[in-house]
Design an enzyme around this catalytic site. Structure first.
Site, PDB file in Angstrom:
ATOM      1  N   GLY A  44       0.848  -1.189   0.000  1.00  0.00           N
ATOM      2  CA  GLY A  44       0.000   0.000   0.000  1.00  0.00           C
ATOM      3  C   GLY A  44       0.875   1.227   0.000  1.00  0.00           C
ATOM      4  O   GLY A  44       2.038   1.165   0.398  1.00  0.00           O
TER       5      GLY A  44
ATOM      6  N   CYS B  52       5.285  -6.085   1.726  1.00  0.00           N
ATOM      7  CA  CYS B  52       5.594  -4.655   1.770  1.00  0.00           C
ATOM      8  C   CYS B  52       4.845  -3.960   2.921  1.00  0.00           C
ATOM      9  O   CYS B  52       5.173  -4.180   4.080  1.00  0.00           O
ATOM     10  CB  CYS B  52       5.303  -4.025   0.400  1.00  0.00           C
ATOM     11  SG  CYS B  52       6.044  -2.400   0.237  1.00  0.00           S
ATOM     12  N   TYR B  53       3.816  -3.179   2.631  1.00  0.00           N
ATOM     13  CA  TYR B  53       3.039  -2.545   3.707  1.00  0.00           C
ATOM     14  C   TYR B  53       2.513  -3.624   4.665  1.00  0.00           C
ATOM     15  O   TYR B  53       2.412  -3.409   5.866  1.00  0.00           O
ATOM     16  CB  TYR B  53       1.874  -1.758   3.109  1.00  0.00           C
ATOM     17  CG  TYR B  53       1.038  -0.981   4.107  1.00  0.00           C
ATOM     18  CD1 TYR B  53       1.309   0.351   4.388  1.00  0.00           C
ATOM     19  CD2 TYR B  53      -0.047  -1.575   4.760  1.00  0.00           C
ATOM     20  CE1 TYR B  53       0.537   1.073   5.293  1.00  0.00           C
ATOM     21  CE2 TYR B  53      -0.824  -0.872   5.662  1.00  0.00           C
ATOM     22  CZ  TYR B  53      -0.529   0.457   5.929  1.00  0.00           C
ATOM     23  OH  TYR B  53      -1.300   1.165   6.823  1.00  0.00           O
TER      24      TYR B  53
ATOM     25  N   HIS C  90       8.094  -7.370  -3.594  1.00  0.00           N
ATOM     26  CA  HIS C  90       6.818  -7.754  -4.207  1.00  0.00           C
ATOM     27  C   HIS C  90       6.950  -9.055  -5.005  1.00  0.00           C
ATOM     28  O   HIS C  90       7.412  -9.022  -6.149  1.00  0.00           O
ATOM     29  CB  HIS C  90       6.321  -6.632  -5.121  1.00  0.00           C
ATOM     30  CG  HIS C  90       5.818  -5.457  -4.361  1.00  0.00           C
ATOM     31  ND1 HIS C  90       4.512  -5.326  -3.949  1.00  0.00           N
ATOM     32  CD2 HIS C  90       6.461  -4.365  -3.881  1.00  0.00           C
ATOM     33  CE1 HIS C  90       4.369  -4.211  -3.269  1.00  0.00           C
ATOM     34  NE2 HIS C  90       5.537  -3.604  -3.212  1.00  0.00           N
TER      35      HIS C  90
ATOM     36  N   GLU D 265       4.596 -10.692  -6.343  1.00  0.00           N
ATOM     37  CA  GLU D 265       3.528 -10.820  -7.336  1.00  0.00           C
ATOM     38  C   GLU D 265       3.891 -10.235  -8.697  1.00  0.00           C
ATOM     39  O   GLU D 265       3.227 -10.518  -9.690  1.00  0.00           O
ATOM     40  CB  GLU D 265       2.231 -10.190  -6.800  1.00  0.00           C
ATOM     41  CG  GLU D 265       2.227  -8.669  -6.635  1.00  0.00           C
ATOM     42  CD  GLU D 265       2.840  -8.170  -5.324  1.00  0.00           C
ATOM     43  OE1 GLU D 265       3.706  -8.871  -4.779  1.00  0.00           O
ATOM     44  OE2 GLU D 265       2.473  -7.077  -4.872  1.00  0.00           O
TER      45      GLU D 265
ATOM     46  N   ASP E 192     -17.504 -11.632 -22.456  1.00  0.00           N
ATOM     47  CA  ASP E 192     -18.129 -11.793 -21.140  1.00  0.00           C
ATOM     48  C   ASP E 192     -19.600 -12.189 -21.238  1.00  0.00           C
ATOM     49  O   ASP E 192     -20.033 -13.160 -20.614  1.00  0.00           O
ATOM     50  CB  ASP E 192     -18.007 -10.495 -20.322  1.00  0.00           C
ATOM     51  CG  ASP E 192     -16.577 -10.025 -20.228  1.00  0.00           C
ATOM     52  OD1 ASP E 192     -15.678 -10.866 -20.430  1.00  0.00           O
ATOM     53  OD2 ASP E 192     -16.347  -8.834 -19.985  1.00  0.00           O
TER      54      ASP E 192
ATOM     55  N   LYS F  46     -10.715 -11.529 -16.407  1.00  0.00           N
ATOM     56  CA  LYS F  46     -10.970 -11.735 -17.843  1.00  0.00           C
ATOM     57  C   LYS F  46     -10.293 -13.005 -18.405  1.00  0.00           C
ATOM     58  O   LYS F  46     -10.912 -13.765 -19.147  1.00  0.00           O
ATOM     59  CB  LYS F  46     -10.435 -10.508 -18.587  1.00  0.00           C
ATOM     60  CG  LYS F  46     -10.807 -10.450 -20.029  1.00  0.00           C
ATOM     61  CD  LYS F  46     -12.037  -9.628 -20.179  1.00  0.00           C
ATOM     62  CE  LYS F  46     -12.483  -9.499 -21.597  1.00  0.00           C
ATOM     63  NZ  LYS F  46     -13.704  -8.704 -21.658  1.00  0.00           N
TER      64      LYS F  46
END
Ligand code: XMP
Length: 535
Positions: free
Chosen positions: A74, A101-102, A188, A190, A246, A391
């Site tokens: 964050g 992190c945060y 991070h 990710e 979608d 998606k």
């Protein structure tokens, strides 16, 4: 379009319904731009993950049957007065926790350690040395790894029971308290700039949390279909198809559950691409067996658009007319089937997350019109079979449902269609010109094998005429712009350096084959500062 759904209804849906969740990883969002990425990484392991705002209550978290919790990064400092905060009780649930992190700083701050503003900010690539090689988070890791850092604060003192697991040359990079099953990293995992990040998350999800990895497309389809069947009973369901991925996947899922109790309505708004009305009708009705009502209202839309040049007014007119047409059709269908109880919407997970984000909904720059916002008197209950999915997951589900690749691989197309690609007034003649040019752009992109690698590629018709010469004749005709962009989600975009050969073929074909265009230009603007569409 963002749907603003209160968190309570979100939880209700998960607990109540179609979502085939037996276990999940809950990600608490402290406002990081990467939070959705964490969720997607976890789902790639066939483990369901849910993003909740950090303010979610313990009961709301537990409603997801979590086997572990991840605390996101964050932009704030934990010691700021208005820092986003979570219930520290989440650290006492006995569930494995991974702070990122945060998230690391949150753990340190709440469990009795100290976080300060770092003397040296760490931003970008960094090298991490692993100190605790027994840490299950780093199982199978080499002694050093490349990571992505993005922080200005650091943990100065660790809380009781914690030890350091990794460092950089500047600062601490990882901590753990094995007894409490809590670990955290300052970098991070990710993002793809941390090459071993996926392995780290895998170690957490499987090695530490004991995930089963059973959230597969087949499992999702089976449970979703059963959920819809139970929910709908003998009721009648309506779906507005746009021909996009979608709404098509949502319709096929519902159709699999209840067959012809579902009626799909596909409206030709006069600003579709060349042959699109016929092709979508053929694909969905003839190939996929949907009970589809095609409604050609192009004249009605074009009449309303006559003389209108303002982009937002065009969008509003198309949105309003769509609702009016859909309303008429719904009334007819209701009369034939003894009432319509449910409406299918192709809402996706990013809309759901966005609606409850700690950052608040993002600003609307254009009033994007999608199917939705139906008038009150229609009073139908919603079925949103994709509201748990990103998606790319929708495409995976579509493939498992054996839907044709030309539906699943389609590039996004805006609700107001070619109307926002015809600058100035939209007339039947200008639509026809743009349809021809657009068809050439798309077919050349496909022929070059680029269609699936590009987010969007299309032609735009400009309100600019210029002089040209064809044969011995002077021409004075329209200009067309070609646009091709790479993007992850439409929020930002980079223009694509298309090969000159491809541009050359497009330009030559458009000028030769499309009556009314004598000049072609290529748009080399990224977003920001441009937008993807020209209006
Ligand atoms: P912009 O032009 O805002 O587009 O950079 C971002 C993405 O949104 C699509 N777009 C729309 N989609 N209704 C839609 O359903 C709209 O009014 C609309 N305007 C833009 C655009 O195609 C791109 O993918």
């Amino acid at each position: 379009m963002c749907l603003y759904i209160p968190l309570a209804s979100l939880r209700h849906w998960i607990v109540d319904t179609q979502s085939p969740v037996t276990q999940s990883i809950v990600i608490l969002d402290f406002g990081s731009q990467y939070t959705q990425l964490i969720a997607r990484r976890i789902r790639e392991f066939n483990v369901f993950s849910a993003v909740l705002p950090c303010t979610a209550s313990i009961a709301e978290i537990q409603a997801y049957a979590p086997i572990g919790i991840i605390l996101s990064g964050g932009p704030s400092s934990v010691y700021d007065a208005d820092a986003p905060d979570a219930d520290p009780g989440i650290l006492k649930l006995g569930l494995p926790v991974l702070g990122i992190c945060y998230g690391l700083q949150f753990i340190v701050h709440h469990l009795g350690g100290k976080v300060i503003s770092a003397e040296k900010r760490e931003y970008g690539h960094a090298e991490v040395m692993i100190e605790d090689t027994t840490s299950p988070l780093f199982a199978g890791f080499p002694a050093t790894l490349q990571v992505w850092m993005s922080h200005g604060d650091e943990a100065l003192e660790l809380p009781p029971g914690f030890h350091r697991t990794a460092i950089t040359s500047n600062a601490l990079a990882g901590i753990a308290n094995p007894e409490r099953n809590i670990c955290a990293v300052q970098f991070h995992p990710e993002v793809h700039h941390t090459p071993l990040g996926r392995d780290l998350l895998r170690n957490f999800v499987f090695g530490i949390c004991g995930a089963l990895g059973d959230w597969t497309p087949a499992h999702f389809i089976e449970a979703t279909v059963a959920g819809i069947r139970e929910k709908v009973g003998k009721g009648h369901v309506l779906c507005a198809l746009s021909g996009g991925v979608d709404s098509s996947v949502a319709a096929v899922l519902v159709h699999r559950a209840i067959g012809d109790q579902l009626t799909c309505v596909f409206v030709n708004n006069g600003v579709l691409r060349k042959n699109e009305f016929a092709q979508v009708t053929q694909n969905l009705r003839d190939k996929l067996g949907l009970n589809l009502v095609p409604v050609d209202s192009s004249e009605r839309f074009l009449d309303k658009l006559a003389g209108v040049t303002d982009p937002e007014t065009k969008r509003k007119i198309i949105g309003r007319e769509f609702i009016a047409v859909f309303d008429d059709e719904a009334a007819k269908i209701a009369q034939q089937s003894g009432g319509v109880d449910w409406l299918v919407q192709g809402t996706l997970y990013p809309d759901v997350i966005e609606s409850s984000s700690v950052r608040g909904p993002s600003q609307t720059i254009k009033s994007h019109h999608n199917v939705g916002g139906l008038p009150d008197h229609m009073k139908m209950k919603l079925i949103e079979p994709l509201r748990d999915l990103f998606k790319d997951e929708v495409r995976r589900i579509g493939r498992d449902l054996q839907m044709p690749e030309d539906i699943l691989g389609r590039q996004p197309f805006p609700g107001p269609g070619l109307a926002v690609r015809i600058l100035g007034e939209v007339t039947a003649e200008r639509v026809a010109i743009l349809q021809e040019a657009d068809e050439i752009v798309v077919s050349e992109i496909k022929a070059a094998g680029l269609y699936s690698k590009i987010w969007q590629s299309f032609a735009v018709l400009l309100p600019v005429r210029s002089v040209g010469v064809m044969g011995d004749q002077r021409t004075y005709a329209n200009t067309c712009a070609i646009r091709a962009v790479h993007s992850e989600d439409g929020m930002t975009a980079d223009w694509v350096p298309l090969p000159y050969e491809v541009l050359k073929r497009m330009s030559s074909r458009i000028v030769n084959e499309v009556r009314g265009i004598n000049r072609v230009v290529y748009d080399i603007t990224s977003k920001p500062p441009g937008t993807i569409e020209w209006e």
